[in-house]
Design an enzyme around this catalytic site. Structure first.
Site, PDB file in Angstrom:
ATOM      1  CE1 TYR A 293      -9.923   0.998   8.260  1.00  0.00           C
ATOM      2  CE2 TYR A 293     -10.406   2.088  10.345  1.00  0.00           C
ATOM      3  CZ  TYR A 293      -9.510   1.748   9.344  1.00  0.00           C
ATOM      4  OH  TYR A 293      -8.203   2.160   9.437  1.00  0.00           O
ATOM      5  CB  SER A 294     -14.276  -1.415  13.983  1.00  0.00           C
ATOM      6  OG  SER A 294     -14.012  -0.074  14.314  1.00  0.00           O
ATOM      7  CB  ALA A 295     -15.631  -5.995  11.506  1.00  0.00           C
ATOM      8  CB  SER A 296     -11.505  -5.075   8.284  1.00  0.00           C
ATOM      9  OG  SER A 296     -11.179  -3.699   8.453  1.00  0.00           O
TER      10      SER A 296
ATOM     11  CG  ASP B 118      -4.557  -6.528  -6.083  1.00  0.00           C
ATOM     12  OD1 ASP B 118      -4.953  -6.340  -4.907  1.00  0.00           O
ATOM     13  OD2 ASP B 118      -5.341  -6.580  -7.048  1.00  0.00           O
TER      14      ASP B 118
ATOM     15  N   GLY C  22       0.800  -1.225   0.000  1.00  0.00           N
ATOM     16  CA  GLY C  22       0.000   0.000   0.000  1.00  0.00           C
ATOM     17  C   GLY C  22       0.827   1.267   0.000  1.00  0.00           C
TER      18      GLY C  22
ATOM     19  CB  SER D 141      -0.571   3.923  -4.178  1.00  0.00           C
ATOM     20  OG  SER D 141      -1.663   3.635  -3.322  1.00  0.00           O
TER      21      SER D 141
END
Length: 294
Positions: A159-162, A67, A12, A14
């Protein structure tokens, strides 16, 4: 690992913390492999920027097509780095997305996309580098999480779950890999201005939003307020996160499992929470007779 030059893979790169870390760690003399999606297409400008920086500063940054949502892309990229460099000393799992919105309105497909980058992306890269680290009996994996990996803000549930999932996985590695010379650590940035918020996808199930009435507009208001803070005079400085990552890479001492990076003290109690949970977790390990993993 020694404090000498290291071969470092960053995902990541970029934008945001990943790009800043590539700049910072290359200046420290490390050999940086900067992973990003589509470096010859949508991210060509950033690829050129990183390569020009390396040329101007006479440092090593090589942009690689990586990726994190694609098994083959990850496997091929890591294999190519290991073959060229002869080793991989550090992996920085930085690639991420941020889904913000009414949690119920995110479909299963939406949530799969969030998890594919933030959680399974780390799983893929971890699994790809670990055989090399195990063979050399050393290595460091830094998982860039978030304060939202420890506390939950309304409308940031997906988002938090991830991030909760990533942290559990990274913490299990901390214990299981400790006897193999490999360190797994977590960085928990607070609210810093990166491209994540602006690129936050909207929930796909618009019909579910109707029952929430005016509440459905709150996520956009929250994003506007955060962005105003990021654009303000005393905006949090994302370089602070790159500096925290640098400190973990440089450390020859026992690294903390979690490092909170707070903009102007806004950690929302996460440092205190980490401390309390650590005590409970350590007691559990002792009860299971895994004292050596602490």
């Amino acid at each position: 690992m020694s404090a000498s030059k290291k071969v470092i893979v960053i995902t990541g790169t970029s934008s945001g913390f990943g790009k800043l870390s590539a700049f910072q760690l290359s200046l420290d003399g490390h050999q940086i492999y900067a992973g990003m999606r589509n470096p010859l297409g949508s991210n060509l400008e950033t690829k050129n920027e990183l390569e020009q920086f390396a040329k101007d500063k006479n440092v090593f940054i090589k942009v690689i097509d990586l990726d994190v949502t694609d098994d083959k892309s990850v496997e091929n990229a890591i294999e190519a780095v290991a073959k060229e460099a002869g080793t991989i000393d550090v992996l920085i799992n930085n690639a991420g997305q941020m889904f913000v919105g009414v949690t119920e309105a995110f479909t299963i497909e939406d949530i799969k996309k969030q998890m594919d980058v933030n959680f399974f992306g780390s799983v893929r890269t971890d699994r790809a580098v670990l055989p090399y680290m195990k063979s050399q009996k050393s290595g460091l994996i830094i998982h860039v999480s978030s304060l939202s990996g420890r506390v939950v803000f309304p409308f940031f549930g997906v988002y938090s779950a991830s991030k909760f999932a990533m942290e559990a996985y990274a913490e299990a590695f901390r214990y299981e890999l400790s006897g193999l010379g490999i360190d797994s650590v977590i960085v928990q940035p607070g609210p810093f201005g990166t491209s994540l918020l602006g690129k936050s996808p909207e929930p796909s199930d618009k019909s579910r939003l109707e029952a929430y009435g005016a509440l459905a507009g709150v996520p956009d208001l929250m994003k506007t307020n955060f962005q105003a803070m990021y654009d303000g005079e005393n905006a949090p400085i994302p370089q602070d996160v790159a500096d925290a990552i640098k400190a973990l890479v440089d450390s020859n001492d026992k690294r903390p499992l979690r490092t909170v990076v707070m903009p102007r003290g806004m950690d929302f109690g996460v440092a205190k929470l980490n401390e309390g949970v650590s005590e409970v977790q350590n007691d559990l390990l002792k009860m299971l007779q895994f004292d050596s993993m602490i």
